[in-house]
Design a protein around this motif. Sequence first.
Motif, short mmCIF file in Angstrom:
data_model
loop_
_atom_site.label_atom_id
_atom_site.label_comp_id
_atom_site.label_asym_id
_atom_site.label_seq_id
_atom_site.Cartn_x
_atom_site.Cartn_y
_atom_site.Cartn_z
N UNK A 524 0.84 -1.21 0.00
CA UNK A 524 0.00 0.00 0.00
C UNK A 524 0.87 1.26 0.00
N UNK A 525 2.02 1.18 0.68
CA UNK A 525 2.96 2.31 0.71
C UNK A 525 3.49 2.59 -0.69
N UNK A 529 2.95 5.94 -3.01
CA UNK A 529 4.06 6.67 -3.62
C UNK A 529 3.83 6.85 -5.12
N UNK A 530 3.33 5.80 -5.77
CA UNK A 530 3.02 5.84 -7.21
C UNK A 530 1.99 6.92 -7.51
N UNK A 531 0.90 6.96 -6.71
CA UNK A 531 -0.16 7.95 -6.92
C UNK A 531 0.37 9.36 -6.63
N UNK A 542 -2.02 11.85 0.75
CA UNK A 542 -3.02 10.89 0.23
C UNK A 542 -3.57 10.11 1.43
N UNK A 543 -2.71 9.37 2.12
CA UNK A 543 -3.06 8.73 3.39
C UNK A 543 -1.80 8.68 4.25
N UNK A 548 -2.77 3.56 6.52
CA UNK A 548 -2.33 2.35 5.81
C UNK A 548 -2.26 1.15 6.75
N UNK A 549 -1.80 1.38 7.98
CA UNK A 549 -1.75 0.30 8.98
C UNK A 549 -3.16 -0.21 9.28
N UNK A 550 -4.12 0.72 9.34
CA UNK A 550 -5.52 0.35 9.60
C UNK A 550 -6.08 -0.47 8.43
N UNK A 551 -5.69 -0.07 7.19
CA UNK A 551 -6.12 -0.84 6.01
C UNK A 551 -5.55 -2.26 6.05
N UNK A 552 -4.27 -2.35 6.46
CA UNK A 552 -3.61 -3.65 6.55
C UNK A 552 -4.34 -4.55 7.55
N UNK A 553 -4.80 -3.94 8.63
CA UNK A 553 -5.47 -4.71 9.69
C UNK A 553 -6.91 -5.06 9.31
#
Length: 701
Positions: A524-525, A529-531, A542-543, A548-553
Motif C-alpha cells: 500500500x505504501x 508513492x506511485x499515486x 493521500x493517506x 495504511x496500517x488500519x487498512x492492513x489490519x
Amino acid sequence: MDEAVLFETLKEYFGYEKFRPLQKKIISSVFEGKDNLVIMPTGGGKSICYQLPAILLPEITLVISPLIALMKDQVDGLNANGVPAAYLNSSQQESEKEAIFKQIDDKEIKLLYVAPESLQVVDRFLTDGKVSLIAIDEAHCISSWGHDFRPAYTQLGYLKNRFPSTPVLALTATADKATRNDICKQLNIPKAKKHIASFDRKNLSLEVKPGIKRFEQITDFLKSRKKESGIIYCLSRKTTEELAAKLKVKGFKAEAYHAGIEHDKRSNIQDDFINDEKKIICATIAFGMGIDKSNIRWVIHYNMPKNLEGYYQEIGRAGRDGLPSETLLFHSYSDVIQLQKFASNSKNEEVQLAKLDRMKQYSEALSCRRKILLGYFGEYIKEDCGNCDICKNPPEFFDGTVIAQKALSCIFRLKASEPISAVIDVLRGSQNELVRRNNYHELSTYGIGKDISWRHWQQYIIQLINLGYIEIAFDRNNHLQLTEQSKKVLFEKEKVYLADVKEEKETATREIEKTVSNSLFERLRQLRLEIAKEEGIPAYLIFNDAALKDMEKQRPMSDSEFLLINGVGRKKMEDYGYRFIKEIIAFSKEKREKKTVKKKKTGNTYKETLSYYKEGLSVEEIAQKKGIARNTIFTHLIKLYDEGEDVDLHQFVPGSELKSVEKAKTELNDTNSLRSYYEHFNEAIPYETLKIALKILEKEG
C-alpha cells in the motif's frame, strides 16, 4: 453549531469519526465568537481547530503562518480533502495574486494563508465582517520570551483593532506560562480562553546518550531503519553537510539542509524528503516547521538544543500519525559551551542561559525524562513513563565515596587547571603528550583510577558536578574546580552515592527491515508513492501511515468498508478508494494461493517420509536423504501414526521405558508437559523418546 453537523464535517472532509481531546471545545468556542489561545503539542491536531470551522463559517478564514513551505503544505492537504484554500506570499507573481483576489471576491475560497509580512496586501480588499475567523499559527513567534522570536509577528496586534468583531485563534505547540501571557497581551486578546492540551506524546520514546563516537552510534541506529524517514538536527551548517556526506558513503539516502543552501535546491531536498525519495535529512533547526509529514519515525539530536521548548517541538515532528517513534539526543559539554556562547550574544541573555540550564539538567537526569519534560510545561504525572531510557534501565546506586575522593583529589592536585578529559587522563595513568609536558605523571593521583574505564570516569565526574561537588569554570577554558561542598568528602568523611554506570546491553536483534517487503503495508505504501508521483503531491497527503496500517489490519474490500478506515473521508474514498481496494483484494488472493501451495507441499513432505519408512530406511537415513533434522522425521512419523498410517512407534521406545513413562503419567497427574517428564527422569530419557511414548499411551489407552 449543531453537534451532528460538526461530526459529519469531520468525517466528510478529514476522515475521522471522533475529535481529539479539546478540539470540539475549541471549535465550539470559535462558533461562539470568542478569542482563544490553544497550546497543543505537535501532532495534537491544532489545524482542525480552525480548518473545520472555516468550512462552516460564512466568510473567509485568514490564517497567519510564518513559512511559505508550511502554507503550501497545508493548502495542498486541504485541497486534497476537497476544501478550497489558497495562500499569498512574496514568492508569487502578480498574476497569481490577482487570480486569488478574484476567487476571494467570488467567495470561492474558504481559507487564505498569509505570511505576516504580506498582511498589507490582504488589507486592501478585506473589511470587518468579510473575515469570519483569524487564526495565528506558531503564535509563540510574537514573544521574546518564546524560543523562536520573529520580529515580523510583533505587528499582528493590530488585527484585533482592524477586525474587532472577528474571533482570533492563536495556536502554538510550545509555550511556558510567561510566553502564554505575552502572546495574549501582544495580540490584544487579554480575555482569550486558554486551552492547554496534554504535552504527553506517549508514542515517542525518549533517550539520551553521551556524545562519544556519535557517528558510529548513529549508523548502528540506522542499520535496522533503512525504510524509515527521520531527521538529524545539528547545531552548525558545516556539521549537517559533513554528516550527510559520511552517511552517503555508508549507503544511506541522506541530504544536508540549512538556510545557506540555495532556495530552489532547498525546496527540492524538502520535496524529496516529503515524497520519501530521501529518507534522512541532516538539518539545522531551519528544517521541520515548514512540513507536516506524518510518518517521520525517528528524530536524532546530534547536538544538544538550546532549550526544552525547541527540543520538544523538534522531537514532536516524529510520529505525528500516532505510531511508535524514537527520539535520541546526544549530550556533551562542548555543546553546552557552544550554546552558552550563542546565548551570550543574544538580547535576552539571562533568559536564554536559564533555559539552557534546564535543558542541561534534562540531559543529565537520572529520573524519568518524560516527568521532567512535562513538568517544564506545567503538566505533572505521578507514574514514571516506562518509555524513556531511564525507566527502561533505571540506575542502581552504590557507595561511590572512594571514587569521589579520587576524582576530587586529582582536581585538587591539578590545581583546578584542566578540563574533564585531562582529569580522566591523569586518573587513568595515560601517557599522552599533555601528561608528559606538564609532568602530571609525578602527581600522587596519577594512575589511581586505572581500573575504571574512561567512559565510566566521565559519567561519575558528571554526576559529581550534578551533586555540586565540582563545577565547570566556563570562563577558564572549562577547567574543573572544587566547590566548598567537596571539602566534606575530602576531609569530613561525607558519603557519596553514585548511580551505577551499566555497560550497554546488547539489545535483541531487531529485524533488519521493520517493514517486511512483501507485507500489505509495504504494498500500500508503494501504491501511495506511485499515486503521489502521478499527482505531484506528498505521499502522506493521500493517506498517512496510520491509515495504511488500519487498512492492513481491516482489509476493506468495498467502498462502505473503506470509508470506515480512520483518516478516509468521502473525497479520498472517491479519488483513491478503487485503487487501494483493488490492491488489498489482489494481496489477499495471493496469500490464499500461497497457503494452498504450502499445504500441498507440507502434505507431500509427510508422504515422502512415509514412503521412505515403508522402504525400510532408518530415521537417520530418511533425515539424510531429505536434508532435514532427525527430530523432524520423528515429528513426521508421530503425525502419520496419529492419522492412522501403518507406522510402528514401539520400535523407537524400549518396553521398560514405556512402562516407566506410563507409571510417571499417573504420578504427574497426566500432565502434558514434556519438561515435567524430562525432569522426573533426571534427564535420563531423551525428549524424542518421551514424545513417542506419550503418543503411544494416548493412542492405545
